[in-house]
Design a protein around this motif. Structure first.
Motif, mmCIF file in Angstrom:
data_model
loop_
_atom_site.group_PDB
_atom_site.id
_atom_site.type_symbol
_atom_site.label_atom_id
_atom_site.label_comp_id
_atom_site.label_asym_id
_atom_site.label_seq_id
_atom_site.Cartn_x
_atom_site.Cartn_y
_atom_site.Cartn_z
ATOM 1 N N THR A 64 0.827 -1.208 0.000
ATOM 2 C CA THR A 64 0.000 0.000 0.000
ATOM 3 C C THR A 64 0.858 1.253 0.000
ATOM 4 N N PHE A 65 1.944 1.204 0.746
ATOM 5 C CA PHE A 65 2.871 2.346 0.774
ATOM 6 C C PHE A 65 3.378 2.661 -0.634
ATOM 7 N N PHE A 66 3.788 1.616 -1.357
ATOM 8 C CA PHE A 66 4.301 1.857 -2.717
ATOM 9 C C PHE A 66 3.188 2.311 -3.652
ATOM 10 N N ILE A 67 1.982 1.760 -3.459
ATOM 11 C CA ILE A 67 0.882 2.185 -4.335
ATOM 12 C C ILE A 67 0.568 3.658 -4.110
ATOM 13 N N ILE A 68 0.658 4.101 -2.859
ATOM 14 C CA ILE A 68 0.405 5.528 -2.592
ATOM 15 C C ILE A 68 1.455 6.389 -3.297
ATOM 16 N N ALA A 69 2.736 5.941 -3.251
ATOM 17 C CA ALA A 69 3.791 6.703 -3.926
ATOM 18 C C ALA A 69 3.526 6.754 -5.433
ATOM 19 N N ILE A 70 3.133 5.609 -6.001
ATOM 20 C CA ILE A 70 2.891 5.577 -7.444
ATOM 21 C C ILE A 70 1.663 6.414 -7.793
ATOM 22 N N ALA A 71 0.640 6.401 -6.916
ATOM 23 C CA ALA A 71 -0.554 7.199 -7.190
ATOM 24 C C ALA A 71 -0.221 8.691 -7.178
ATOM 25 N N LEU B 55 0.099 4.009 7.896
ATOM 26 C CA LEU B 55 -0.538 4.231 6.601
ATOM 27 C C LEU B 55 -1.644 5.269 6.692
ATOM 28 N N VAL B 62 -0.210 12.392 2.095
ATOM 29 C CA VAL B 62 0.029 12.361 0.649
ATOM 30 C C VAL B 62 -1.245 12.667 -0.129
ATOM 31 N N TYR B 63 -2.347 11.979 0.240
ATOM 32 C CA TYR B 63 -3.561 12.174 -0.544
ATOM 33 C C TYR B 63 -4.241 13.496 -0.214
ATOM 34 N N SER B 151 11.280 3.495 -5.933
ATOM 35 C CA SER B 151 10.134 4.407 -5.919
ATOM 36 C C SER B 151 10.600 5.847 -5.768
ATOM 37 N N LEU B 154 11.474 6.785 -9.181
ATOM 38 C CA LEU B 154 10.234 6.961 -9.955
ATOM 39 C C LEU B 154 9.624 8.332 -9.679
ATOM 40 N N LEU B 155 9.613 8.728 -8.419
ATOM 41 C CA LEU B 155 9.028 10.031 -8.089
ATOM 42 C C LEU B 155 9.821 11.161 -8.734
#
Lengths: 102, 202
Positions: A64-71, B55, B62-63, B151, B154-155
Motif C-alpha cells: 500500500t505504501f508503494f501504491i500511494i507513492a505511485i498514485a 498508513l 500524501v492524498y 520508488s 520513480l518520483l
C-alpha cells in the motif's frame, strides 16, 4: 470481537465499483483522474484489510505504501497531461482528445 | 462485536462511500475534489481500525495534503472551463458500459459471498508492534529496500516529466518586447530579452 474482515472488503468493493462506473460515464478528464484515485484507494483498503488478517508480516501495508507513492506520481503526470491538453484544445472533455484518430 | 467499533466503522465507511458518490456525480469538479477528500479521510479512519497507523498518517499527508490540493490547483487554474458542458453524444454506450460493469461487479460480490461458510471471519488480535512506524520502517529498509529506492527514482522521474509536459512552448504575445521588430539595431538594454524571445520561438 472486532469488526469482521468481510465488511472492509465489501466497502472496498463498493468503492471500487463507484470509481469504475464514474470512469466509464464521465467525460471530464479531471473527474476521470479522480475516479482512478478512488479505485486505487479501494485496492489499498483491500490490501490493508487482508494484511490485518495475517498479522505475521507487513507485506500488504508495504504494498500500500508503494501504491500511494505511485498514485502521487500518476496524479502529477496526469494533471500535467490535462494541462497540456487544455492548452492545445481549450477543453477538458475526453471526447475531444482525438489527435491520434485517423 | 463491540458496538463502539461497529459505529466507528459505519461512520468511516459512510463518509468514504458518500464522498465517492459525490466525486463521481458532481457536476462541479471542485465539489468532486471535496468528495475525494471526504473519501480519503474515511479510508484513513478505516486504516486506523485495521491497526495501520503509519498508513493512515501517510494517507492523510500524501492524498489529502498533496494530491487533492494539486487537483484543486489545476481546477482553479483552468477556471470555468474545468466544468465541461453537457453533451448527449454517445451517452447510451457509456451508460450501457457502466451498467455492465456494475452488474458484473455486483455478481462477483454475490458469488464470493455465497461461497463463504456463513459466519464472518473474525480478525485475529494484532501484536502491539503491528503497523507502527517502527516496524514498517524496519521492514521498508530491510526486505523492501530496493523497491523503496526505486520508488524514489520513480518520483523524481515523474516530477521531471510533469514539469516537462506541463511547461509547454507557447509564449504570451503580450510579453514579447517591441525590439523584436528591429533586429538590426545595435545591442541595447533589451537585447537579452530579444534573444530569449528568439529562443522561445524556435
Amino acid at each position: 470481537m472486532t469488526v469482521p474482515l468481510e465488511y472492509f472488503v465489501i466497502v472496498a468493493a463498493v468503492l471500487f465499483m463507484t470509481g469504475a462506473v464514474g470512469f466509464l460515464i464521465r467525460r471530464n478528464l479531471l473527474v476521470l483522474l479522480m475516479s482512478i484515485e478512488l479505485m486505487l484507494n479501494a485496492v489499498n483498503l483491500t490490501l490493508v484489510a487482508f494484511n490485518r488478517q495475517h498479522v505475521g508480516g507487513h507485506t500488504g501495508q508495504i504494498f500500500t505504501f508503494f501504491i500511494i507513492a505511485i498514485a502521487a506520481a500518476e496524479a502529477a503526470v496526469g494533471l500535467a497531461i490535462v494541462l497540456a491538453f487544455f492548452r492545445l484544445r481549450s477543453t477538458v472533455r475526453s471526447d475531444d482528445a482525438d489527435l491520434l484518430r485517423n | 462485536m463491540n458496538k463502539l467499533e461497529l459505529a466507528f466503522f459505519g461512520l468511516c465507511s459512510v463518509i468514504a462511500l458518500l464522498g465517492a458518490i459525490v466525486t463521481v456525480g458532481a457536476k462541479n469538479p471542485i465539489r468532486g475534489a471535496m468528495g475525494l477528500l471526504s473519501t480519503i479521510i474515511g479510508i484513513a479512519g478505516l486504516y486506523l481500525m485495521l491497526a495501520a497507523e503509519f498508513l493512515a498518517a501517510i494517507q492523510l499527508l500524501v492524498y489529502a495534503g498533496a494530491v487533492v490540493i494539486l487537483f484543486l490547483f489545476v481546477i482553479m487554474l483552468l477556471g470555468p472551463s474545468a466544468q465541461s458542458k453537457r453533451d448527449a453524444r454517445g451517452a447510451v454506450a457509456r451508460y450501457v458500459g457502466a451498467a455492465a460493469m456494475l452488474v458484473s461487479g455486483l455478481g462477483a460480490m454475490v458469488l464470493v459471498m455465497r461461497t463463504q461458510s456463513g459466519t464472518p471471519t473474525a480478525l485475529p488480535a494484532a501484536p502491539p508492534q503491528f503497523g507502527t512506524i517502527e516496524s514498517i520502517g524496519h521492514e521498508l529498509f530491510s526486505t523492501a529496500l530496493v523497491p523503496f529506492e526505486l520508488s524514489g527514482a520513480l518520483l523524481l522521474v515523474a516530477v521531471i516529466g510533469a514539469v516537462a509536459v506541463a511547461r509547454g512552448k507557447q509564449v504570451d504575445p503580450t510579453l514579447l518586447p517591441a525590439a523584436d521588430a528591429k533586429p538590426s539595431q545595435a545591442p541595447s538594454p533589451n537585447a537579452r530579452t530579444a534573444g530569449q524571445t528568439k529562443e522561445a520561438r524556435s
